[in-house]
Design a protein around this motif. Structure first.
Motif, PDB file in Angstrom:
ATOM      1  N   VAL A  53       0.788  -1.326  -0.050  1.00 40.05           N
ATOM      2  CA  VAL A  53      -0.051  -0.044   0.084  1.00 40.05           C
ATOM      3  C   VAL A  53       0.848   1.441  -0.030  1.00 40.05           C
ATOM      4  O   VAL A  53       0.639   2.174  -0.900  1.00 40.05           O
ATOM      5  CB  VAL A  53      -0.986   0.138   1.355  1.00 40.05           C
ATOM      6  CG1 VAL A  53      -1.740   1.234   1.319  1.00 40.05           C
ATOM      7  CG2 VAL A  53      -1.781  -1.171   1.168  1.00 40.05           C
ATOM      8  N   GLU A  54       1.963   1.127   0.847  1.00 35.68           N
ATOM      9  CA  GLU A  54       2.708   2.360   1.088  1.00 35.68           C
ATOM     10  C   GLU A  54       3.367   2.792  -0.236  1.00 35.68           C
ATOM     11  O   GLU A  54       3.198   3.911  -0.973  1.00 35.68           O
ATOM     12  CB  GLU A  54       3.702   1.899   1.844  1.00 35.68           C
ATOM     13  CG  GLU A  54       3.533   2.232   3.611  1.00 35.68           C
ATOM     14  CD  GLU A  54       3.191   3.464   3.743  1.00 35.68           C
ATOM     15  OE1 GLU A  54       3.954   4.578   3.836  1.00 35.68           O
ATOM     16  OE2 GLU A  54       1.843   3.865   3.930  1.00 35.68           O
ATOM     17  N   LYS A  56       2.423   1.655  -3.207  1.00 36.08           N
ATOM     18  CA  LYS A  56       1.365   2.175  -4.187  1.00 36.08           C
ATOM     19  C   LYS A  56       1.031   3.590  -4.168  1.00 36.08           C
ATOM     20  O   LYS A  56       1.192   4.343  -5.422  1.00 36.08           O
ATOM     21  CB  LYS A  56       0.062   1.267  -3.654  1.00 36.08           C
ATOM     22  CG  LYS A  56      -0.234   0.354  -5.009  1.00 36.08           C
ATOM     23  CD  LYS A  56      -1.733  -0.066  -4.736  1.00 36.08           C
ATOM     24  CE  LYS A  56      -1.778  -1.507  -4.845  1.00 36.08           C
ATOM     25  NZ  LYS A  56      -3.020  -2.239  -4.451  1.00 36.08           N
ATOM     26  N   LYS A  57       1.045   3.993  -2.936  1.00 33.07           N
ATOM     27  CA  LYS A  57       0.564   5.458  -2.466  1.00 33.07           C
ATOM     28  C   LYS A  57       1.981   6.215  -3.314  1.00 33.07           C
ATOM     29  O   LYS A  57       1.698   7.411  -3.880  1.00 33.07           O
ATOM     30  CB  LYS A  57       0.568   5.849  -1.358  1.00 33.07           C
ATOM     31  CG  LYS A  57       0.072   6.855  -1.056  1.00 33.07           C
ATOM     32  CD  LYS A  57      -0.390   6.938   0.482  1.00 33.07           C
ATOM     33  CE  LYS A  57      -0.837   8.347   1.005  1.00 33.07           C
ATOM     34  NZ  LYS A  57      -0.535   8.569   2.398  1.00 33.07           N
ATOM     35  N   GLU A  58       3.041   5.880  -2.903  1.00 36.59           N
ATOM     36  CA  GLU A  58       4.192   6.633  -3.119  1.00 36.59           C
ATOM     37  C   GLU A  58       4.650   6.599  -4.961  1.00 36.59           C
ATOM     38  O   GLU A  58       4.522   7.662  -5.673  1.00 36.59           O
ATOM     39  CB  GLU A  58       5.508   5.955  -2.574  1.00 36.59           C
ATOM     40  CG  GLU A  58       6.962   6.250  -3.291  1.00 36.59           C
ATOM     41  CD  GLU A  58       7.445   7.647  -2.843  1.00 36.59           C
ATOM     42  OE1 GLU A  58       6.727   8.090  -1.693  1.00 36.59           O
ATOM     43  OE2 GLU A  58       8.344   8.347  -3.308  1.00 36.59           O
ATOM     44  N   GLY A  60       2.172   5.871  -6.949  1.00 34.84           N
ATOM     45  CA  GLY A  60       1.070   6.379  -7.766  1.00 34.84           C
ATOM     46  C   GLY A  60       1.022   8.144  -7.903  1.00 34.84           C
ATOM     47  O   GLY A  60       0.964   8.782  -8.970  1.00 34.84           O
ATOM     48  N   MET A  61       1.735   8.472  -6.750  1.00 32.60           N
ATOM     49  CA  MET A  61       1.823  10.051  -6.608  1.00 32.60           C
ATOM     50  C   MET A  61       2.965  10.493  -7.650  1.00 32.60           C
ATOM     51  O   MET A  61       2.656  11.635  -8.431  1.00 32.60           O
ATOM     52  CB  MET A  61       2.126  10.533  -5.255  1.00 32.60           C
ATOM     53  CG  MET A  61       1.116  10.975  -4.279  1.00 32.60           C
ATOM     54  SD  MET A  61       1.399  11.190  -2.579  1.00 32.60           S
ATOM     55  CE  MET A  61       2.839  12.184  -2.847  1.00 32.60           C
TER      56      MET A  61
END
Ligand code: DAH
Length: 346
Positions: A53-54, A56-58, A60-61
């Motif tokens: 998740v971490e 992905k977030k990174e 994705g941003m």
């Protein structure tokens, strides 16, 4: 993270490629290549599902940021190319306002009118005034009051166009003498009268049914043939050149007595004789004489008190000699190749 490296590579490759892009077509292609559904950004996004998740977030941003930045770059490039196209178009349509304008075709003064203007100038300089008369004239003024009664044989030389037995197209400018005398009523006169005249002649190289004359009339006390000669010699010197001579030959006109025909020395051979002057050294240019007593009396002048001279210059003849024109029809056919030769350049 490999994906981050990939992203950075995509960004720098795209920036590099963008620099090379030259037109909108190419831009479209490159945009599809980097930002399209099958492009590297789309596949990076697609590969994210296996990450934490971490991560992905990174990622994705980051991806979105790069996507946005690339989109902005593509947009800026598109604007740049479009501006370039507009500028090129404007440049090609620029008008140099400092260029000189086109020269529009202009007319010129007809060679016959140029001669008339020169004659007017020189005679006005000698104290004459310019008189005018109608081209539709009466038989009385054109012939009778000039000592040419009906049936006079000298009328044959001037057969003209009659409107009715009393009205005609004037065959000479001499009727203006009559009109001026009747108007001045015994007073001295010094006029020239240029104008059109008509005769029933068949047109050829030296004849025209319509042509121009310039009449002269001087009446006063003690006017002699010497004055006539002076007035004509002066004209010849100014119209041709200072070395020209004139010769007066006895002749006959009903309205003058004595009458003369006036020749000018030939300008081509200088008087020695050549084809132009038919080997005589002289060329006829006008008729003249001392005004006939009958003409004076018929228009209210007393020949014992006032005498004078008259002359009739052929305007075509003088113009033809001056410019070496060999066919009188040139004056009347309006061929611009002929007329343009007489145009003063502005
Ligand atoms: N009117 C004459 C002609 O047409 C020319 C002429 C001769 C005019 C003698 C004159 C003159 O005034 O005195 O033939």
């Amino acid at each position: 993270m490999d994906e981050i490296k990939m992203l950075e590579e995509v960004e720098s490759n795209a920036a590099h490629d963008l620099e090379e892009v030259k037109d909108l077509n190419e831009l479209q292609q490159k945009k599809a290549l980097y930002l399209g559904k099958k492009g590297p950004l789309a596949s990076i996004m697609a590969s994210m599902k296996n990450l934490t998740v971490e991560a992905k977030k990174e990622l994705g941003m980051r991806t979105n940021k790069i996507k946005a930045s690339l989109e902005a770059k593509f947009e800026a490039k598109r604007k740049q190319i479009e501006d370039m196209i507009v500028n090129k178009k404007l440049e090609s349509e620029t008008i140099d306002v400092t260029l000189p304008g086109y020269k529009l075709p202009t007319g010129g003064i007809h060679p016959l009118n140029q001669t008339v203007m020169e004659l007017e100038d020189l005679y006005i300089g000698m104290g004459y005034t310019v008189a005018e008369g109608p081209e539709i004239e009466t038989d009385e003024f054109c012939f009778e009051k000039l000592n040419l009664p009906k049936g006079h044989p000298a009328r044959d030389m001037q057969d003209t166009f009659y409107i009715n037995p009393e009205l005609l197209l004037r065959s000479q400018t001499s009727p203006v003498q009559v009109r001026t005398m009747l108007k001045e009523n015994g007073k001295p006169i010094k006029i020239i009268c240029p104008g059109k005249v008509y005769r029933r002649d068949a047109d050829d190289a030296t004849h025209s049914h319509q042509f121009m004359q310039c009449e002269g009339l001087v009446l006063g006390k003690n006017i002699t043939m010497a004055d006539l000669k002076g007035a004509l010699l002066e004209m010849v010197k100014k119209m041709f050149d200072e070395d020209r001579k004139i010769r007066l030959r006895p002749s006959f006109f009903p309205f003058t007595e004595p009458s003369v025909e006036v020749d000018v020395s030939c300008g081509i051979c200088g008087g020695k004789g050549c084809p132009t002057c038919k080997n005589t050294g002289w060329i006829e240019i006008l008729g003249a004489g001392m005004v006939n007593d009958n003409v004076l009396r018929m228009s209210g002048y007393d020949p014992k008190e006032i005498q004078g001279f008259a002359f009739g210059i052929g305007v075509e003849r003088i113009t033809m000699l001056k410019h070496k024109i060999d066919d009188i029809r040139n004056f009347y056919t309006n061929d611009l190749r002929f007329l343009n030769q007489f145009k003063e350049e502005k």
